[in-house]
Design a protein around this motif. Structure first.
Motif, PDB file in Angstrom:
ATOM      1  N   TRP A 183      67.262  34.844 211.858  1.00 47.29           N
ATOM      2  CA  TRP A 183      68.281  35.869 211.981  1.00 47.29           C
ATOM      3  C   TRP A 183      68.329  36.773 210.760  1.00 47.29           C
ATOM      4  CZ3 TRP A 183      70.912  30.730 212.604  1.00 47.29           C
ATOM      5  CH2 TRP A 183      71.148  30.103 211.367  1.00 47.29           C
ATOM      6  N   GLU A 184      68.901  37.911 210.965  1.00 47.81           N
ATOM      7  CA  GLU A 184      69.262  38.800 209.860  1.00 47.81           C
ATOM      8  C   GLU A 184      70.487  39.594 210.301  1.00 47.81           C
ATOM      9  OE1 GLU A 184      66.330  42.563 210.118  1.00 47.81           O
ATOM     10  OE2 GLU A 184      65.303  40.642 209.904  1.00 47.81           O
ATOM     11  N   ILE A 185      71.146  40.187 209.348  1.00 47.50           N
ATOM     12  CA  ILE A 185      72.399  40.898 209.621  1.00 47.50           C
ATOM     13  C   ILE A 185      72.321  42.294 209.008  1.00 47.50           C
ATOM     14  CG2 ILE A 185      74.887  40.939 209.188  1.00 47.50           C
ATOM     15  CD1 ILE A 185      74.740  37.858 208.888  1.00 47.50           C
ATOM     16  N   ILE A 186      72.693  43.286 209.792  1.00 41.24           N
ATOM     17  CA  ILE A 186      72.863  44.638 209.272  1.00 41.24           C
ATOM     18  C   ILE A 186      74.370  44.889 209.194  1.00 41.24           C
ATOM     19  CG2 ILE A 186      72.438  47.097 209.646  1.00 41.24           C
ATOM     20  CD1 ILE A 186      69.954  46.247 211.299  1.00 41.24           C
ATOM     21  N   ALA A 187      74.876  45.079 207.984  1.00 39.54           N
ATOM     22  CA  ALA A 187      76.308  45.306 207.778  1.00 39.54           C
ATOM     23  C   ALA A 187      76.562  46.812 207.788  1.00 39.54           C
ATOM     24  CB  ALA A 187      76.765  44.680 206.466  1.00 39.54           C
ATOM     25  N   VAL A 188      77.225  47.277 208.811  1.00 41.55           N
ATOM     26  CA  VAL A 188      77.478  48.709 208.993  1.00 41.55           C
ATOM     27  C   VAL A 188      78.824  49.036 208.362  1.00 41.55           C
ATOM     28  CG1 VAL A 188      77.789  50.549 210.693  1.00 41.55           C
ATOM     29  CG2 VAL A 188      76.102  48.719 211.097  1.00 41.55           C
ATOM     30  N   ARG A 189      78.791  49.785 207.249  1.00 45.09           N
ATOM     31  CA  ARG A 189      80.006  50.063 206.478  1.00 45.09           C
ATOM     32  C   ARG A 189      80.271  51.553 206.272  1.00 45.09           C
ATOM     33  NH1 ARG A 189      81.874  45.292 203.104  1.00 45.09           N
ATOM     34  NH2 ARG A 189      83.436  46.784 202.447  1.00 45.09           N
ATOM     35  N   SER A 190      79.235  52.334 206.072  1.00 49.00           N
ATOM     36  CA  SER A 190      79.440  53.744 205.734  1.00 49.00           C
ATOM     37  C   SER A 190      79.901  54.523 206.967  1.00 49.00           C
ATOM     38  CB  SER A 190      78.143  54.355 205.198  1.00 49.00           C
ATOM     39  OG  SER A 190      77.205  54.506 206.246  1.00 49.00           O
ATOM     40  N   PRO A 191      80.674  55.595 206.759  1.00 49.60           N
ATOM     41  CA  PRO A 191      81.112  56.415 207.903  1.00 49.60           C
ATOM     42  C   PRO A 191      79.945  56.923 208.739  1.00 49.60           C
ATOM     43  CG  PRO A 191      82.370  57.002 205.939  1.00 49.60           C
ATOM     44  CD  PRO A 191      81.274  56.052 205.484  1.00 49.60           C
TER      45      PRO A 191
END
Length: 199
Positions: free
Chosen positions: A41-49
Protein backbone atom coordinates in the motif's frame (compact mmCIF):
# COMPACT_ATOMS: atom_id res chain seq x y z
CA UNK A 1 -19.08 0.33 24.37
CA UNK A 2 -15.68 1.36 22.99
CA UNK A 3 -15.10 3.35 19.83
CA UNK A 4 -18.27 4.31 18.00
CA UNK A 5 -18.03 5.40 14.38
CA UNK A 6 -20.15 7.86 12.51
CA UNK A 7 -19.37 8.74 8.93
CA UNK A 8 -18.91 12.48 9.27
CA UNK A 9 -20.38 14.16 6.23
CA UNK A 10 -19.68 17.70 7.40
CA UNK A 11 -16.16 18.79 8.21
CA UNK A 12 -15.12 22.05 9.83
CA UNK A 13 -13.14 23.73 7.05
CA UNK A 14 -11.72 26.24 9.53
CA UNK A 15 -9.85 23.56 11.49
CA UNK A 16 -6.67 22.13 10.06
CA UNK A 17 -5.37 18.67 10.85
CA UNK A 18 -1.92 19.05 12.33
CA UNK A 19 0.78 17.26 10.35
CA UNK A 20 2.14 15.63 13.50
CA UNK A 21 -1.30 14.21 14.34
CA UNK A 22 -1.63 12.86 10.81
CA UNK A 23 1.77 11.19 11.13
CA UNK A 24 0.76 9.63 14.46
CA UNK A 25 -2.47 8.32 12.94
CA UNK A 26 -0.65 6.73 10.04
CA UNK A 27 2.22 5.36 12.12
CA UNK A 28 -0.31 3.66 14.40
CA UNK A 29 -2.44 2.39 11.52
CA UNK A 30 0.43 0.74 9.65
CA UNK A 31 0.62 -1.90 12.36
CA UNK A 32 -2.28 -3.48 10.46
CA UNK A 33 -1.63 -7.01 9.17
CA UNK A 34 -0.87 -7.83 5.56
CA UNK A 35 -0.08 -11.00 3.64
CA UNK A 36 3.54 -11.99 4.36
CA UNK A 37 3.86 -8.52 5.94
CA UNK A 38 4.32 -7.21 2.39
CA UNK A 39 2.41 -3.97 3.10
CA UNK A 40 1.27 -3.51 -0.51
CA UNK A 41 0.00 0.00 0.00
CA UNK A 42 0.80 3.65 -0.23
CA UNK A 43 -1.10 6.79 0.68
CA UNK A 44 -1.48 10.09 -1.15
CA UNK A 45 -2.43 12.78 1.37
CA UNK A 46 -4.43 15.44 -0.45
CA UNK A 47 -4.09 18.72 1.48
CA UNK A 48 -3.53 21.68 -0.83
CA UNK A 49 -6.52 23.57 -2.27
CA UNK A 50 -5.31 22.79 -5.78
CA UNK A 51 -5.03 19.05 -5.13
CA UNK A 52 -8.37 19.01 -3.31
CA UNK A 53 -10.04 20.55 -6.34
CA UNK A 54 -8.56 17.90 -8.62
CA UNK A 55 -9.72 15.12 -6.32
CA UNK A 56 -13.14 16.75 -5.90
CA UNK A 57 -13.59 16.72 -9.68
CA UNK A 58 -12.61 13.04 -9.86
CA UNK A 59 -14.72 11.98 -6.87
CA UNK A 60 -18.18 12.95 -8.03
CA UNK A 61 -17.85 16.49 -6.65
CA UNK A 62 -18.49 15.50 -3.05
CA UNK A 63 -18.27 18.66 -0.89
CA UNK A 64 -16.59 16.89 2.03
CA UNK A 65 -13.39 16.62 -0.02
CA UNK A 66 -13.11 20.41 -0.16
CA UNK A 67 -14.11 20.88 3.48
CA UNK A 68 -11.98 18.19 5.13
CA UNK A 69 -8.40 19.27 5.90
CA UNK A 70 -7.04 16.11 4.31
CA UNK A 71 -8.30 13.25 2.20
CA UNK A 72 -6.21 10.13 1.86
CA UNK A 73 -6.09 8.26 -1.43
CA UNK A 74 -5.45 4.64 -0.48
CA UNK A 75 -3.43 2.93 -3.20
CA UNK A 76 -2.79 -0.81 -3.45
CA UNK A 77 0.21 -2.24 -5.30
CA UNK A 78 -0.70 -5.30 -7.39
CA UNK A 79 3.01 -6.16 -7.87
CA UNK A 80 4.08 -5.99 -4.23
CA UNK A 81 4.22 -9.80 -4.00
CA UNK A 82 7.31 -9.91 -6.22
CA UNK A 83 10.92 -10.19 -5.09
CA UNK A 84 11.35 -6.47 -5.83
CA UNK A 85 9.49 -5.71 -2.60
CA UNK A 86 12.21 -5.56 0.04
CA UNK A 87 9.60 -6.24 2.74
CA UNK A 88 10.14 -9.93 1.97
CA UNK A 89 13.55 -9.66 3.55
CA UNK A 90 12.22 -8.24 6.83
CA UNK A 91 11.71 -11.90 7.68
CA UNK A 92 15.46 -12.13 8.18
CA UNK A 93 15.03 -9.95 11.27
CA UNK A 94 13.18 -12.79 13.01
CA UNK A 95 15.56 -15.51 11.84
CA UNK A 96 13.79 -16.78 8.72
CA UNK A 97 16.41 -18.35 6.41
CA UNK A 98 16.78 -17.01 2.87
CA UNK A 99 15.77 -20.30 1.25
CA UNK A 100 12.44 -20.23 3.07
CA UNK A 101 11.88 -16.60 2.05
CA UNK A 102 12.62 -17.47 -1.58
CA UNK A 103 10.23 -20.41 -1.33
CA UNK A 104 7.51 -18.05 -0.13
CA UNK A 105 8.23 -15.68 -3.02
CA UNK A 106 7.89 -18.55 -5.51
CA UNK A 107 4.65 -19.71 -3.87
CA UNK A 108 3.24 -16.19 -4.08
CA UNK A 109 4.24 -15.83 -7.73
CA UNK A 110 3.14 -19.28 -8.94
CA UNK A 111 0.11 -20.04 -6.78
CA UNK A 112 -1.30 -17.19 -4.73
CA UNK A 113 -1.08 -14.30 -7.21
CA UNK A 114 -0.73 -15.96 -10.59
CA UNK A 115 -3.69 -14.21 -12.26
CA UNK A 116 -4.64 -10.57 -12.70
CA UNK A 117 -7.74 -11.07 -10.54
CA UNK A 118 -5.67 -12.56 -7.70
CA UNK A 119 -3.16 -9.72 -7.92
CA UNK A 120 -5.93 -7.14 -7.81
CA UNK A 121 -7.55 -8.87 -4.84
CA UNK A 122 -4.18 -8.98 -3.07
CA UNK A 123 -3.82 -5.21 -3.39
CA UNK A 124 -7.41 -4.39 -2.47
CA UNK A 125 -7.79 -6.75 0.48
CA UNK A 126 -4.54 -5.83 2.15
CA UNK A 127 -5.00 -2.10 1.64
CA UNK A 128 -8.47 -2.46 3.16
CA UNK A 129 -6.85 -3.73 6.36
CA UNK A 130 -4.86 -0.51 6.54
CA UNK A 131 -7.92 1.54 5.71
CA UNK A 132 -9.97 0.26 8.64
CA UNK A 133 -6.96 0.55 10.91
CA UNK A 134 -6.67 4.21 9.88
CA UNK A 135 -10.25 4.89 10.90
CA UNK A 136 -9.64 3.44 14.37
CA UNK A 137 -6.33 5.27 14.71
CA UNK A 138 -7.93 8.57 13.69
CA UNK A 139 -10.69 8.13 16.26
CA UNK A 140 -8.06 7.33 18.90
CA UNK A 141 -6.49 10.75 18.25
CA UNK A 142 -9.85 12.53 18.26
CA UNK A 143 -10.09 12.87 14.49
CA UNK A 144 -13.25 12.01 12.56
CA UNK A 145 -13.34 10.21 9.23
CA UNK A 146 -15.54 9.44 6.28
CA UNK A 147 -15.07 6.34 4.15
CA UNK A 148 -15.56 6.85 0.43
CA UNK A 149 -15.90 4.53 -2.54
CA UNK A 150 -17.62 7.06 -4.79
CA UNK A 151 -14.98 8.13 -7.29
CA UNK A 152 -13.79 7.64 -10.85
CA UNK A 153 -10.60 5.63 -10.54
CA UNK A 154 -9.30 6.38 -14.02
CA UNK A 155 -9.53 10.12 -13.37
CA UNK A 156 -7.81 9.88 -9.98
CA UNK A 157 -5.01 7.78 -11.46
CA UNK A 158 -4.49 10.33 -14.23
CA UNK A 159 -4.61 13.37 -11.91
CA UNK A 160 -2.22 11.91 -9.33
CA UNK A 161 0.12 9.94 -11.63
CA UNK A 162 -0.79 6.50 -10.30
CA UNK A 163 0.57 3.75 -12.58
CA UNK A 164 -1.44 0.87 -14.06
CA UNK A 165 0.00 -1.73 -11.68
CA UNK A 166 -1.65 0.07 -8.77
CA UNK A 167 -5.29 0.34 -7.80
CA UNK A 168 -7.14 3.14 -6.05
CA UNK A 169 -8.85 1.19 -3.31
CA UNK A 170 -10.65 3.80 -1.23
CA UNK A 171 -10.65 7.42 -0.12
CA UNK A 172 -10.85 8.57 3.48
CA UNK A 173 -11.59 12.13 4.58
CA UNK A 174 -10.07 13.11 7.92
CA UNK A 175 -10.81 16.12 10.06
CA UNK A 176 -13.16 17.56 12.66
CA UNK A 177 -16.93 17.62 12.68
CA UNK A 178 -18.63 20.89 11.79
CA UNK A 179 -20.63 21.45 14.97
CA UNK A 180 -23.04 23.76 13.16
CA UNK A 181 -24.36 20.75 11.26
CA UNK A 182 -26.38 17.73 12.32
CA UNK A 183 -25.22 14.22 11.58
CA UNK A 184 -27.59 11.97 9.71
CA UNK A 185 -29.31 9.49 12.08
CA UNK A 186 -27.55 6.17 12.43
CA UNK A 187 -29.29 3.49 10.40
CA UNK A 188 -29.77 -0.02 11.72
CA UNK A 189 -26.70 -2.26 11.66
CA UNK A 190 -27.24 -6.00 11.55
CA UNK A 191 -25.69 -7.85 14.47
CA UNK A 192 -24.45 -11.30 15.38
CA UNK A 193 -27.80 -13.07 15.14
CA UNK A 194 -28.34 -11.84 11.60
CA UNK A 195 -24.93 -12.21 10.02
CA UNK A 196 -23.18 -15.13 11.72
CA UNK A 197 -23.59 -18.74 10.58
CA UNK A 198 -21.91 -21.13 12.99
CA UNK A 199 -20.85 -24.44 11.42
Amino acid sequence: MGIVFFSVNFFDSSRDLDEEILKKIIDLAVLAPSAFNLQPWEIIAVRSPEAKQRLYDAALKQPKILAAPVTLIMVGDKDAYTEANDAWWYMRDVGTPDDKIRGSIEFARNVLYNTELKRNNFAVRNTSFLYMSLMYAAKYYGVESHAMIGFEEDKIKKEFNIPDNKVVVLLICLGYFDESKTLYPRLKHRGYEEIVRVV
